[in-house]
Structures are given as structure tokens and as C-alpha cells.
Design a protein around this motif. Structure first.
Motif, PDB file in Angstrom:
ATOM      1  N   ASP A  61      37.057  16.115  21.732  1.00 57.27           N
ATOM      2  CA  ASP A  61      36.526  14.773  21.518  1.00 57.27           C
ATOM      3  C   ASP A  61      37.382  13.762  22.277  1.00 57.27           C
ATOM      4  O   ASP A  61      38.553  13.564  21.931  1.00 57.27           O
ATOM      5  CB  ASP A  61      36.530  14.450  20.021  1.00 57.27           C
ATOM      6  CG  ASP A  61      35.946  13.075  19.717  1.00 57.27           C
ATOM      7  OD1 ASP A  61      35.495  12.389  20.657  1.00 57.27           O
ATOM      8  OD2 ASP A  61      35.933  12.702  18.528  1.00 57.27           O
TER       9      ASP A  61
ATOM     10  N   ARG B  18      35.799  10.704  11.804  1.00 58.29           N
ATOM     11  CA  ARG B  18      34.615   9.846  11.711  1.00 58.29           C
ATOM     12  C   ARG B  18      34.190   9.600  10.270  1.00 58.29           C
ATOM     13  O   ARG B  18      33.834   8.478   9.896  1.00 58.29           O
ATOM     14  CB  ARG B  18      33.460  10.458  12.520  1.00 58.29           C
ATOM     15  CG  ARG B  18      33.597  10.260  14.017  1.00 58.29           C
ATOM     16  CD  ARG B  18      32.474  10.939  14.802  1.00 58.29           C
ATOM     17  NE  ARG B  18      32.479  10.469  16.184  1.00 58.29           N
ATOM     18  CZ  ARG B  18      33.311  10.927  17.130  1.00 58.29           C
ATOM     19  NH1 ARG B  18      34.187  11.880  16.824  1.00 58.29           N
ATOM     20  NH2 ARG B  18      33.271  10.447  18.356  1.00 58.29           N
TER      21      ARG B  18
ATOM     22  N   GLU C  24      26.862  20.307  24.447  1.00 56.28           N
ATOM     23  CA  GLU C  24      28.219  19.823  24.697  1.00 56.28           C
ATOM     24  C   GLU C  24      29.227  20.974  24.678  1.00 56.28           C
ATOM     25  O   GLU C  24      30.172  20.990  25.476  1.00 56.28           O
ATOM     26  CB  GLU C  24      28.602  18.762  23.660  1.00 56.28           C
ATOM     27  CG  GLU C  24      27.943  17.419  23.910  1.00 56.28           C
ATOM     28  CD  GLU C  24      28.585  16.272  23.155  1.00 56.28           C
ATOM     29  OE1 GLU C  24      28.314  15.106  23.512  1.00 56.28           O
ATOM     30  OE2 GLU C  24      29.371  16.540  22.214  1.00 56.28           O
TER      31      GLU C  24
ATOM     32  N   GLY D  82      37.016  13.539  16.144  1.00 64.79           N
ATOM     33  CA  GLY D  82      36.383  14.707  15.553  1.00 64.79           C
ATOM     34  C   GLY D  82      35.453  14.311  14.416  1.00 64.79           C
ATOM     35  O   GLY D  82      35.118  13.139  14.235  1.00 64.79           O
ATOM     36  N   TRP D  83      35.025  15.289  13.631  1.00 60.44           N
ATOM     37  CA  TRP D  83      34.140  14.957  12.506  1.00 60.44           C
ATOM     38  C   TRP D  83      34.921  14.390  11.331  1.00 60.44           C
ATOM     39  O   TRP D  83      34.455  13.475  10.634  1.00 60.44           O
ATOM     40  CB  TRP D  83      33.320  16.166  12.078  1.00 60.44           C
ATOM     41  CG  TRP D  83      34.100  17.359  11.575  1.00 60.44           C
ATOM     42  CD1 TRP D  83      34.580  18.403  12.302  1.00 60.44           C
ATOM     43  CD2 TRP D  83      34.480  17.617  10.215  1.00 60.44           C
ATOM     44  NE1 TRP D  83      35.236  19.298  11.490  1.00 60.44           N
ATOM     45  CE2 TRP D  83      35.187  18.853  10.203  1.00 60.44           C
ATOM     46  CE3 TRP D  83      34.292  16.948   9.013  1.00 60.44           C
ATOM     47  CZ2 TRP D  83      35.707  19.402   9.032  1.00 60.44           C
ATOM     48  CZ3 TRP D  83      34.802  17.499   7.844  1.00 60.44           C
ATOM     49  CH2 TRP D  83      35.501  18.712   7.857  1.00 60.44           C
TER      50      TRP D  83
ATOM     51  N   TYR E  27      30.439  16.003  17.654  1.00 60.34           N
ATOM     52  CA  TYR E  27      31.208  15.747  16.434  1.00 60.34           C
ATOM     53  C   TYR E  27      30.548  14.665  15.584  1.00 60.34           C
ATOM     54  O   TYR E  27      30.597  14.716  14.347  1.00 60.34           O
ATOM     55  CB  TYR E  27      32.639  15.354  16.785  1.00 60.34           C
ATOM     56  CG  TYR E  27      33.522  16.521  17.135  1.00 60.34           C
ATOM     57  CD1 TYR E  27      33.841  17.497  16.182  1.00 60.34           C
ATOM     58  CD2 TYR E  27      34.064  16.655  18.414  1.00 60.34           C
ATOM     59  CE1 TYR E  27      34.658  18.574  16.493  1.00 60.34           C
ATOM     60  CE2 TYR E  27      34.893  17.724  18.736  1.00 60.34           C
ATOM     61  CZ  TYR E  27      35.186  18.685  17.778  1.00 60.34           C
ATOM     62  OH  TYR E  27      36.005  19.749  18.085  1.00 60.34           O
ATOM     63  N   SER E  28      29.938  13.679  16.226  1.00 65.53           N
ATOM     64  CA  SER E  28      29.228  12.640  15.479  1.00 65.53           C
ATOM     65  C   SER E  28      28.063  13.230  14.695  1.00 65.53           C
ATOM     66  O   SER E  28      27.796  12.828  13.549  1.00 65.53           O
ATOM     67  CB  SER E  28      28.712  11.549  16.425  1.00 65.53           C
ATOM     68  OG  SER E  28      29.782  10.840  17.009  1.00 65.53           O
TER      69      SER E  28
ATOM     70  N   GLU F 221      37.384  10.721  22.046  1.00 63.07           N
ATOM     71  CA  GLU F 221      37.735   9.610  21.159  1.00 63.07           C
ATOM     72  C   GLU F 221      38.794  10.006  20.135  1.00 63.07           C
ATOM     73  O   GLU F 221      39.238   9.172  19.339  1.00 63.07           O
ATOM     74  CB  GLU F 221      36.474   9.089  20.460  1.00 63.07           C
ATOM     75  CG  GLU F 221      35.447   8.537  21.439  1.00 63.07           C
ATOM     76  CD  GLU F 221      34.145   8.143  20.761  1.00 63.07           C
ATOM     77  OE1 GLU F 221      34.127   8.011  19.519  1.00 63.07           O
ATOM     78  OE2 GLU F 221      33.140   7.957  21.470  1.00 63.07           O
TER      79      GLU F 221
ATOM     80  N   SER G 183      31.825  17.512  22.436  1.00 62.04           N
ATOM     81  CA  SER G 183      32.449  16.232  22.744  1.00 62.04           C
ATOM     82  C   SER G 183      32.104  15.259  21.611  1.00 62.04           C
ATOM     83  O   SER G 183      31.789  15.675  20.500  1.00 62.04           O
ATOM     84  CB  SER G 183      31.950  15.734  24.102  1.00 62.04           C
ATOM     85  OG  SER G 183      32.686  14.604  24.525  1.00 62.04           O
ATOM     86  N   ALA G 184      32.167  13.976  21.908  1.00 54.40           N
ATOM     87  CA  ALA G 184      32.020  12.962  20.862  1.00 54.40           C
ATOM     88  C   ALA G 184      30.670  13.031  20.149  1.00 54.40           C
ATOM     89  O   ALA G 184      30.594  12.924  18.919  1.00 54.40           O
ATOM     90  CB  ALA G 184      32.234  11.573  21.456  1.00 54.40           C
TER      91      ALA G 184
ATOM     92  N   GLY H  16      39.431  18.283  15.962  1.00 49.04           N
ATOM     93  CA  GLY H  16      38.580  17.463  16.824  1.00 49.04           C
ATOM     94  C   GLY H  16      38.795  17.734  18.295  1.00 49.04           C
ATOM     95  O   GLY H  16      38.506  16.882  19.150  1.00 49.04           O
TER      96      GLY H  16
END
Length: 240
Positions: free
Chosen positions: A61, A70, A208, A66-67, A222-223, A63, A218-219, A58
Motif C-alpha cells: 500500500d 483504514r 492489484e 493497509g486495511w 486494501y480499501s 499510503e 495496492s491502496a 499493509g
């Protein structure tokens, strides 16, 4: 509703006891409810090792999810009892992962729990370093085949493809590698998610990546990848 009257009626003055010689079977028409006094055994705990490179980690990211983080967060919110191990290491190739994966897994997936493995790597194999590719295509395939052949004998496994970066030439090599990895997974009956085309076409992911370090999103990126994995039948099959 049909009622059936017996030839002999019970006396209202005498309690009726079941015969000690005849078993009493539940009616096939009535559902059987568990006794409120008997505890219902909990569902088995699932422990998942995500093994791979910086995309699994991740990196980028803010946050720190990463994926992989999440999709595990989403599963826990749905009530699944799982433990998530992120074993992504930056710059690692298929050769590096081949050398370490078993030691990592055996420490974290004891036999009394439902162990699972998700693998994702390949981009670092296709990197040009000191004027040569870090891992030749044939070696990448051989490494992956060895990992998967052994891992699938031990645990249920899934594989997610390499991912695109902001380098067109390397993306071409990664796309070729991804196609070959898909063939290996098909031959070994390992579910494979080729996320490369979708992420290459993703404006969010590619923007990103370009705005960050040229490799990692970034977030939001990955989302977007997490959403793709979450809707994949391979992942969903673990939670049927």
C-alpha cells in the motif's frame, strides 16, 4: 394536560422550603439533565493490537495504511478514542505469531485501558518452501487454537481470514485452512470474518495483486477489504 390542585395553597408571601424529614424525588415525567457544572466523564480509551502477517502490515500500500489503518482512521473520524498498533510482520506463520503475540500485547494493552486484539494470518502457513509446506494444516490449527484460547481469556478478540494471492494452488490450500479456522473460531466463540471468497471474487483486489508482487494489493484493494471489515458485525460490536 391534567392539573391537580392541592387542598392547601401556598402563601404568595412565604418561601417554601422542603421538609428536612422528607426526601424529594424527581418527577417520573420530567427528564433529568446533568448539571452544567459537573464534568461528563470521557469514554474509555480503546487500544487495539492488530497481529498477523504482511496483509495486516499493509505491504504494497503506497499510503502505508493497509486495511487495519483504514478502519481505525474511520473509527477515529467517527469520534472514537482509540490507539492503533499494527503488529503485522512479513512472512510470519501461525507458529511465529504463537511465539511472540503475548509479549507484544502486554507491552501495549495496560489494564487501565480497554484492550482489544484483531488477528489475521495463515497465507504464509500454506506457502511451499524448499519443496514442502511451511506449516502443516494440523499444526496451523493447533497454533491458532492455542493463541485464541489464551487471548480470549484476556481481551475481546476478532479474527480475519487468510487472503487470496495470484497463485491458484496456494489459494486452494488457503481456502481449506480458512474453513478450518472458521470451525475453530466457532468452537471457541470467537467472531471470524471469512474475507477469502469476497477478495478472491474482487476484480480490484486480484488485479492489484497480479500487478504488484503476486501477493499484495495496492491502496484500492486494501480499501475494499477495509470496507468489508468495517461493515462486519464483529467489528461494529466494539463500537455500540
Amino acid at each position: 394536560m391534567l392539573s391537580v390542585e392541592c387542598g392547601v395553597k401556598n402563601s404568595p408571601h412565604l418561601p417554601i422550603s422542603p421538609s428536612p424529614h422528607l426526601p424529594i424525588s424527581p418527577s417520573p415525567h420530567l427528564p433529568i439533565s446533568p448539571s452544567p457544572h459537573l464534568p461528563i466523564p470521557p469514554s474509555p480509551q480503546m487500544r487495539i493490537c492488530f497481529i498477523g502477517d504482511s496483509f495486516v502490515n499493509g505491504t504494497g500500500d503506497p499510503e502505508c495504511l493497509g486495511w487495519a489503518g483504514r478502519i481505525c482512521t474511520a473509527a477515529r473520524k467517527q469520534g472514537y478514542d482509540l490507539t492503533y498498533y499494527n503488529l503485522g510482520i512479513r512472512r510470519e506463520t501461525s507458529a511465529d505469531i504463537l511465539a511472540r503475540w503475548q509479549g507484544e500485547v502486554f507491552r501495549r494493552l495496560p489494564s487501565e485501558y480497554e484492550g482489544r486484539i484483531v488477528l489475521s494470518f495463515g497465507v504464509n502457513d500454506t506457502t511451499i518452501e524448499n519443496d514442502k509446506i511451511r506449516v502443516e494444516l494440523a499444526d496451523s490449527i493447533a497454533n491458532t487454537r492455542q493463541i485464541l484460547t489464551t487471548a480470549k481469556q484476556l481481551f475481546p478478540i476478532l479474527m480475519v481470514s487468510p487472503l487470496p494471492i495470484a497463485d491458484c494452488e496456494q489459494n486452494s490450500r488457503s481456502a481449506k485452512l480458512s474453513a478450518r479456522l472458521a470451525e475453530v473460531c466457532h468452537q471457541l466463540d470467537v467472531p471470524y470474518l471469512d474475507a477469502f471468497p469476497a477478495m478472491l471474487a474482487s476484480i480490484v483486489w486480484m488485479n492489484e495483486v497480479a500487478a504488484n508482487d503476486g501477493a499484495h494489493p495496492s491502496a484500492a484493494g486494501y480499501s475494499e477489504l477495509a470496507g468489508l471489515v468495517q461493515s462486519w458485525p464483529g467489528w461494529l460490536s466494539w463500537f455500540d
